[in-house]
Design a protein around this motif. Structure first.
Motif, PDB file in Angstrom:
ATOM      1  N   VAL A  35       0.811  -1.226   0.000  1.00  0.00           N
ATOM      2  CA  VAL A  35       0.000   0.000   0.000  1.00  0.00           C
ATOM      3  C   VAL A  35       0.844   1.276   0.000  1.00  0.00           C
ATOM      4  CG1 VAL A  35      -2.048  -1.030   1.053  1.00  0.00           C
ATOM      5  CG2 VAL A  35      -0.280  -0.059   2.518  1.00  0.00           C
ATOM      6  N   ARG A  36       2.153   1.141   0.223  1.00  0.00           N
ATOM      7  CA  ARG A  36       3.020   2.330   0.251  1.00  0.00           C
ATOM      8  C   ARG A  36       2.990   3.006  -1.114  1.00  0.00           C
ATOM      9  NH1 ARG A  36       8.140   0.416   1.436  1.00  0.00           N
ATOM     10  NH2 ARG A  36       7.431   0.071   3.554  1.00  0.00           N
ATOM     11  N   GLY A  37       2.814   4.297  -1.125  1.00  0.00           N
ATOM     12  CA  GLY A  37       2.714   5.044  -2.370  1.00  0.00           C
ATOM     13  C   GLY A  37       1.284   5.189  -2.863  1.00  0.00           C
ATOM     14  N   ARG A  38       0.404   4.326  -2.409  1.00  0.00           N
ATOM     15  CA  ARG A  38      -1.007   4.401  -2.798  1.00  0.00           C
ATOM     16  C   ARG A  38      -1.818   5.218  -1.800  1.00  0.00           C
ATOM     17  NH1 ARG A  38      -3.551  -1.253  -3.342  1.00  0.00           N
ATOM     18  NH2 ARG A  38      -5.281   0.086  -3.938  1.00  0.00           N
ATOM     19  N   VAL A  39      -1.339   5.290  -0.551  1.00  0.00           N
ATOM     20  CA  VAL A  39      -2.066   5.970   0.526  1.00  0.00           C
ATOM     21  C   VAL A  39      -1.347   7.263   0.864  1.00  0.00           C
ATOM     22  CG1 VAL A  39      -2.901   5.785   2.887  1.00  0.00           C
ATOM     23  CG2 VAL A  39      -2.840   3.744   1.440  1.00  0.00           C
ATOM     24  N   ARG A  40      -2.095   8.350   0.895  1.00  0.00           N
ATOM     25  CA  ARG A  40      -1.540   9.680   1.188  1.00  0.00           C
ATOM     26  C   ARG A  40      -2.343  10.314   2.314  1.00  0.00           C
ATOM     27  NH1 ARG A  40       2.601  13.206   0.579  1.00  0.00           N
ATOM     28  NH2 ARG A  40       1.899  15.297   0.175  1.00  0.00           N
ATOM     29  N   LEU A  41      -1.658  10.884   3.278  1.00  0.00           N
ATOM     30  CA  LEU A  41      -2.295  11.566   4.397  1.00  0.00           C
ATOM     31  C   LEU A  41      -2.269  13.058   4.104  1.00  0.00           C
ATOM     32  CD1 LEU A  41      -0.432   9.622   7.218  1.00  0.00           C
ATOM     33  CD2 LEU A  41      -2.616   9.048   6.152  1.00  0.00           C
ATOM     34  N   ASN A  42      -3.385  13.727   4.371  1.00  0.00           N
ATOM     35  CA  ASN A  42      -3.480  15.140   4.037  1.00  0.00           C
ATOM     36  C   ASN A  42      -4.151  15.896   5.182  1.00  0.00           C
ATOM     37  OD1 ASN A  42      -3.255  17.409   2.411  1.00  0.00           O
ATOM     38  ND2 ASN A  42      -5.276  17.112   1.528  1.00  0.00           N
ATOM     39  N   VAL A  43      -3.572  17.032   5.531  1.00  0.00           N
ATOM     40  CA  VAL A  43      -4.129  17.894   6.569  1.00  0.00           C
ATOM     41  C   VAL A  43      -4.060  19.321   6.071  1.00  0.00           C
ATOM     42  CG1 VAL A  43      -3.762  18.804   8.897  1.00  0.00           C
ATOM     43  CG2 VAL A  43      -3.512  16.377   8.481  1.00  0.00           C
ATOM     44  N   THR A  44      -5.123  20.076   6.285  1.00  0.00           N
ATOM     45  CA  THR A  44      -5.095  21.480   5.892  1.00  0.00           C
ATOM     46  C   THR A  44      -5.555  22.353   7.058  1.00  0.00           C
ATOM     47  OG1 THR A  44      -5.842  23.123   4.299  1.00  0.00           O
ATOM     48  CG2 THR A  44      -7.425  21.438   4.893  1.00  0.00           C
ATOM     49  N   THR A  45      -4.927  23.497   7.170  1.00  0.00           N
ATOM     50  CA  THR A  45      -5.313  24.487   8.171  1.00  0.00           C
ATOM     51  C   THR A  45      -5.789  25.758   7.481  1.00  0.00           C
ATOM     52  OG1 THR A  45      -3.074  25.337   8.289  1.00  0.00           O
ATOM     53  CG2 THR A  45      -3.677  23.651   9.884  1.00  0.00           C
ATOM     54  N   ASP A  46      -5.841  25.722   6.184  1.00  0.00           N
ATOM     55  CA  ASP A  46      -6.172  26.897   5.390  1.00  0.00           C
ATOM     56  C   ASP A  46      -7.679  27.131   5.386  1.00  0.00           C
ATOM     57  OD1 ASP A  46      -5.866  29.065   3.753  1.00  0.00           O
ATOM     58  OD2 ASP A  46      -5.888  27.876   1.924  1.00  0.00           O
TER      59      ASP A  46
END
Length: 166
Positions: free
Chosen positions: A18-29
């Motif tokens: 799964v490495r490269g297929r799963v991305r974690l995203n956080v925004t404070t904007d």
């Protein structure tokens, strides 16, 4: 530690399948933060499609389930605490299922502790971990899980199956 480093370490700990297929995203904007550094929107993206989204300012967690073709098959909104069913106050939403905190906890805990965590984000990250083998994944499939880790378990089992077939 900066979020970019935490994200990098977390994503690097995922299994090869799964490495490269799963991305974690956080925004404070968000203009509602008025300059404060707060995580208002977190998401976990699988194969460039948002599978999980947490919008803390709306006190809701949206879990979008994808089928094999990438089509949305289900969307569930939790307007209550998924642990006990109680209504969430504004103060409680600061600490419930925050992805940045979950990543930090996951990185600083043993994989067994993370799998046993009450936080679905921590549990989901542990399911994606390279330290969790196929037998342990199969055992997890027989236990009741929150909707989010259950979806990541399905993803990981399918990824392991196709990875070993290749």
């Amino acid at each position: 530690m900066r979020w970019s480093k935490v994200r990098q370490l977390t994503e690097a700990s995922f299994a090869d399948s799964v490495r490269g297929r799963v991305r974690l995203n956080v925004t404070t904007d968000d203009p509602r933060t008025m300059g404060r550094m707060e995580c208002l929107r977190s998401s976990i993206i699988v194969d460039r499609r948002e599978l999980v989204r947490l919008e803390r300012h709306n006190r809701k967690l949206v879990v979008t389930v994808l089928d094999q073709n990438g089509r949305v098959t289900k969307e569930v909104r939790f307007l209550v605490n998924p642990y006990d069913g109680s209504a969430l106050s504004a103060r409680e939403t600061e600490n419930v299922m925050d992805l940045t905190t979950a990543c930090w906890q996951y990185l600083h805990s043993a994989v067994g502790e993370s799998l046993a965590s009450a936080d679905p984000f921590v549990q989901s990250l542990a399911i994606l971990s390279a330290k969790v083998g196929k037998q342990r994944l199969r055992r997890l499939a027989t236990t009741p899980l929150h909707l989010m880790p259950a979806e990541f378990l399905k993803l990981r089992l399918a990824a392991e199956h196709s990875h070993s077939a290749a």
